[in-house]
Design a protein around this motif. Structure first.
Motif, PDB file in Angstrom:
ATOM      1  N   ALA A   1      -7.073 -28.761   7.145  1.00 44.05           N
ATOM      2  CA  ALA A   1      -5.890 -29.029   7.963  1.00 44.05           C
ATOM      3  C   ALA A   1      -4.734 -28.138   7.526  1.00 44.05           C
ATOM      4  CB  ALA A   1      -5.506 -30.497   7.870  1.00 44.05           C
ATOM      5  N   LYS A   2      -4.857 -26.862   7.861  1.00 44.10           N
ATOM      6  CA  LYS A   2      -3.818 -25.896   7.532  1.00 44.10           C
ATOM      7  C   LYS A   2      -3.926 -24.717   8.476  1.00 44.10           C
ATOM      8  CE  LYS A   2      -6.743 -24.241   3.773  1.00 44.10           C
ATOM      9  NZ  LYS A   2      -6.795 -24.057   2.325  1.00 44.10           N
ATOM     10  N   MET A   3      -2.861 -23.936   8.533  1.00 45.08           N
ATOM     11  CA  MET A   3      -2.860 -22.702   9.317  1.00 45.08           C
ATOM     12  C   MET A   3      -2.808 -21.537   8.343  1.00 45.08           C
ATOM     13  SD  MET A   3      -0.450 -23.458  12.638  1.00 45.08           S
ATOM     14  CE  MET A   3       1.038 -23.750  11.699  1.00 45.08           C
ATOM     15  N   ILE A   4      -3.749 -20.641   8.492  1.00 47.15           N
ATOM     16  CA  ILE A   4      -3.804 -19.444   7.656  1.00 47.15           C
ATOM     17  C   ILE A   4      -3.590 -18.244   8.570  1.00 47.15           C
ATOM     18  CG2 ILE A   4      -5.188 -18.039   6.090  1.00 47.15           C
ATOM     19  CD1 ILE A   4      -6.816 -20.631   5.498  1.00 47.15           C
ATOM     20  N   PHE A   5      -2.579 -17.457   8.253  1.00 46.24           N
ATOM     21  CA  PHE A   5      -2.284 -16.253   9.016  1.00 46.24           C
ATOM     22  C   PHE A   5      -2.526 -15.029   8.149  1.00 46.24           C
ATOM     23  CE2 PHE A   5       0.269 -19.390  11.275  1.00 46.24           C
ATOM     24  CZ  PHE A   5      -0.014 -19.072  12.595  1.00 46.24           C
ATOM     25  N   LEU A   6      -3.111 -14.012   8.744  1.00 49.65           N
ATOM     26  CA  LEU A   6      -3.309 -12.721   8.084  1.00 49.65           C
ATOM     27  C   LEU A   6      -2.393 -11.702   8.743  1.00 49.65           C
ATOM     28  CD1 LEU A   6      -7.206 -12.613   7.831  1.00 49.65           C
ATOM     29  CD2 LEU A   6      -5.554 -13.492   6.168  1.00 49.65           C
TER      30      LEU A   6
ATOM     31  N   LYS B   1       0.822  -1.214   0.000  1.00 52.10           N
ATOM     32  CA  LYS B   1       0.000   0.000   0.000  1.00 52.10           C
ATOM     33  C   LYS B   1       0.860   1.270   0.000  1.00 52.10           C
ATOM     34  CE  LYS B   1      -3.553  -2.748   0.835  1.00 52.10           C
ATOM     35  NZ  LYS B   1      -4.537  -3.084  -0.155  1.00 52.10           N
ATOM     36  N   LEU B   2       1.837   1.317   0.902  1.00 54.05           N
ATOM     37  CA  LEU B   2       2.735   2.464   1.049  1.00 54.05           C
ATOM     38  C   LEU B   2       4.150   1.942   1.291  1.00 54.05           C
ATOM     39  CD1 LEU B   2       0.648   4.641   3.561  1.00 54.05           C
ATOM     40  CD2 LEU B   2       1.008   5.127   1.132  1.00 54.05           C
ATOM     41  N   PRO B   3       5.170   2.726   0.988  1.00 48.85           N
ATOM     42  CA  PRO B   3       6.536   2.260   1.235  1.00 48.85           C
ATOM     43  C   PRO B   3       6.947   2.417   2.698  1.00 48.85           C
ATOM     44  CG  PRO B   3       6.586   4.419   0.224  1.00 48.85           C
ATOM     45  CD  PRO B   3       5.144   3.997   0.263  1.00 48.85           C
ATOM     46  N   LEU B   4       7.807   1.513   3.143  1.00 48.14           N
ATOM     47  CA  LEU B   4       8.516   1.669   4.407  1.00 48.14           C
ATOM     48  C   LEU B   4       9.932   2.088   4.046  1.00 48.14           C
ATOM     49  CD1 LEU B   4       7.676  -1.393   6.708  1.00 48.14           C
ATOM     50  CD2 LEU B   4       7.260   1.030   7.175  1.00 48.14           C
ATOM     51  N   ARG B   5      10.544   2.902   4.913  1.00 45.17           N
ATOM     52  CA  ARG B   5      11.874   3.423   4.620  1.00 45.17           C
ATOM     53  C   ARG B   5      12.856   3.083   5.731  1.00 45.17           C
ATOM     54  NH1 ARG B   5      11.481   6.656   0.258  1.00 45.17           N
ATOM     55  NH2 ARG B   5       9.403   7.356  -0.283  1.00 45.17           N
ATOM     56  N   TYR B   6      14.122   3.116   5.357  1.00 41.68           N
ATOM     57  CA  TYR B   6      15.196   2.847   6.306  1.00 41.68           C
ATOM     58  C   TYR B   6      15.037   3.711   7.554  1.00 41.68           C
ATOM     59  CZ  TYR B   6      19.809   3.061   8.406  1.00 41.68           C
ATOM     60  OH  TYR B   6      20.838   3.044   9.299  1.00 41.68           O
ATOM     61  N   GLY B   7      15.171   3.068   8.723  1.00 39.51           N
ATOM     62  CA  GLY B   7      15.122   3.776   9.995  1.00 39.51           C
ATOM     63  C   GLY B   7      13.737   3.901  10.597  1.00 39.51           C
ATOM     64  N   GLU B   8      12.699   3.657   9.817  1.00 39.94           N
ATOM     65  CA  GLU B   8      11.342   3.756  10.357  1.00 39.94           C
ATOM     66  C   GLU B   8      11.061   2.601  11.317  1.00 39.94           C
ATOM     67  OE1 GLU B   8       7.873   5.518   7.879  1.00 39.94           O
ATOM     68  OE2 GLU B   8       9.001   4.223   6.515  1.00 39.94           O
ATOM     69  N   THR B   9      10.218   2.886  12.290  1.00 42.85           N
ATOM     70  CA  THR B   9       9.707   1.844  13.166  1.00 42.85           C
ATOM     71  C   THR B   9       8.366   1.415  12.593  1.00 42.85           C
ATOM     72  OG1 THR B   9      10.800   2.813  15.083  1.00 42.85           O
ATOM     73  CG2 THR B   9       8.980   1.296  15.516  1.00 42.85           C
ATOM     74  N   ALA B  10       8.161   0.119  12.533  1.00 44.03           N
ATOM     75  CA  ALA B  10       6.914  -0.413  11.984  1.00 44.03           C
ATOM     76  C   ALA B  10       6.391  -1.507  12.902  1.00 44.03           C
ATOM     77  CB  ALA B  10       7.145  -0.952  10.568  1.00 44.03           C
ATOM     78  N   ARG B  11       5.165  -1.925  12.635  1.00 45.42           N
ATOM     79  CA  ARG B  11       4.517  -2.943  13.457  1.00 45.42           C
ATOM     80  C   ARG B  11       3.777  -3.911  12.553  1.00 45.42           C
ATOM     81  NH1 ARG B  11       0.852   0.160  15.117  1.00 45.42           N
ATOM     82  NH2 ARG B  11      -1.137  -0.785  14.706  1.00 45.42           N
ATOM     83  N   VAL B  12       3.952  -5.215  12.808  1.00 48.06           N
ATOM     84  CA  VAL B  12       3.201  -6.223  12.078  1.00 48.06           C
ATOM     85  C   VAL B  12       2.198  -6.855  13.043  1.00 48.06           C
ATOM     86  CG1 VAL B  12       4.976  -8.012  12.403  1.00 48.06           C
ATOM     87  CG2 VAL B  12       3.278  -8.290  10.617  1.00 48.06           C
ATOM     88  N   GLU B  13       0.938  -6.839  12.654  1.00 48.03           N
ATOM     89  CA  GLU B  13      -0.099  -7.507  13.424  1.00 48.03           C
ATOM     90  C   GLU B  13      -0.439  -8.807  12.720  1.00 48.03           C
ATOM     91  OE1 GLU B  13      -3.398  -4.977  14.345  1.00 48.03           O
ATOM     92  OE2 GLU B  13      -2.142  -3.657  15.563  1.00 48.03           O
ATOM     93  N   THR B  14      -0.526  -9.873  13.497  1.00 50.66           N
ATOM     94  CA  THR B  14      -0.743 -11.213  12.973  1.00 50.66           C
ATOM     95  C   THR B  14      -1.998 -11.797  13.593  1.00 50.66           C
ATOM     96  OG1 THR B  14       1.654 -11.480  12.832  1.00 50.66           O
ATOM     97  CG2 THR B  14       0.326 -13.484  12.680  1.00 50.66           C
ATOM     98  N   ALA B  15      -2.840 -12.380  12.751  1.00 51.36           N
ATOM     99  CA  ALA B  15      -4.067 -13.026  13.226  1.00 51.36           C
ATOM    100  C   ALA B  15      -4.186 -14.398  12.574  1.00 51.36           C
ATOM    101  CB  ALA B  15      -5.282 -12.174  12.880  1.00 51.36           C
ATOM    102  N   LEU B  16      -4.814 -15.316  13.285  1.00 51.24           N
ATOM    103  CA  LEU B  16      -5.034 -16.665  12.794  1.00 51.24           C
ATOM    104  C   LEU B  16      -6.455 -16.801  12.275  1.00 51.24           C
ATOM    105  CD1 LEU B  16      -3.888 -19.614  12.602  1.00 51.24           C
ATOM    106  CD2 LEU B  16      -4.946 -20.001  14.834  1.00 51.24           C
ATOM    107  N   VAL B  17      -6.597 -17.474  11.142  1.00 50.84           N
ATOM    108  CA  VAL B  17      -7.904 -17.760  10.562  1.00 50.84           C
ATOM    109  C   VAL B  17      -8.330 -19.150  11.024  1.00 50.84           C
ATOM    110  CG1 VAL B  17      -9.153 -18.172   8.401  1.00 50.84           C
ATOM    111  CG2 VAL B  17      -7.502 -16.293   8.564  1.00 50.84           C
ATOM    112  N   ASP B  18      -9.576 -19.282  11.434  1.00 46.63           N
ATOM    113  CA  ASP B  18     -10.129 -20.566  11.853  1.00 46.63           C
ATOM    114  C   ASP B  18     -10.563 -21.303  10.597  1.00 46.63           C
ATOM    115  OD1 ASP B  18     -11.100 -22.644  13.309  1.00 46.63           O
ATOM    116  OD2 ASP B  18     -12.743 -21.545  14.231  1.00 46.63           O
ATOM    117  N   SER B  19      -9.704 -22.162  10.103  1.00 47.07           N
ATOM    118  CA  SER B  19      -9.934 -22.877   8.848  1.00 47.07           C
ATOM    119  C   SER B  19     -10.566 -24.239   9.104  1.00 47.07           C
ATOM    120  CB  SER B  19      -8.598 -23.066   8.124  1.00 47.07           C
ATOM    121  OG  SER B  19      -8.747 -23.912   7.021  1.00 47.07           O
ATOM    122  N   VAL B  20     -11.410 -24.677   8.190  1.00 48.04           N
ATOM    123  CA  VAL B  20     -11.998 -26.014   8.297  1.00 48.04           C
ATOM    124  C   VAL B  20     -11.042 -27.075   7.752  1.00 48.04           C
ATOM    125  CG1 VAL B  20     -14.371 -25.176   8.217  1.00 48.04           C
ATOM    126  CG2 VAL B  20     -13.204 -25.755   6.087  1.00 48.04           C
TER     127      VAL B  20
END
Length: 147
Positions: free
Chosen positions: A98-103, A77-96
């Protein structure tokens, strides 16, 4: 045919937030994060998720399984640049299946979304056999965290 939104449910109560600083070696000559490094940030998010909820790669391995990635999806969506602080949020999808899906959602230091993504991991037994149902250890874990 089921649509994805009907087939999967995000387990909103199972999320993590992992903060990181963009390093020089993760950027291109313009100081912008090279696109392939977002997959590494997703990995950092998955590892933070595993540590927080007791389903780390070491836990999976101790149960006699591996979870190779079979699909990745990244939307920039947008660029990240050297020196910036960023955050990744991770969520699990409840799949029917036999696999793990992460968003994943990656935010810049201003709180704006810079990247979203998804990974899909399957369960493989030690002998290399693909699991068609949840392994017992994962089913037990999943039952303990579902609301």
């Amino acid at each position: 045919m089921m649509r994805r939104k009907e087939q999967y449910k995000v387990l909103d109560h199972l999320t993590t937030s992992y903060e990181f600083r963009v390093r020089f070696n993760e950027t291109d000559p313009l100081g912008i994060v090279w696109h392939g490094n977002y997959i590494k940030y997703f990995e950092d998010g998955r590892e933070a998720f595993g540590r927080k909820y007791g389903i780390s790669y070491l836990d999976v391995q101790a149960a006699g399984y591996t979870t190779p990635i079979v699909k990745t999806l990244t939307e920039h969506k947008l660029p990240l640049r050297y020196g910036e602080t960023a955050r990744v949020e991770t969520a699990l999808v409840d799949s029917v299946a036999a696999k793990m899906i992460f968003l994943f959602t990656i935010y810049n230091e201003k709180g704006k979304v810079v990247c979203t993504g998804e990974t899909v991991q399957v369960f493989v037994e030690e002998g290399g056999e693909l699991c068609l149902t949840y392994p017992p250890f994962y089913q037990k874990w999943l039952d303990s965290v579902r609301i």
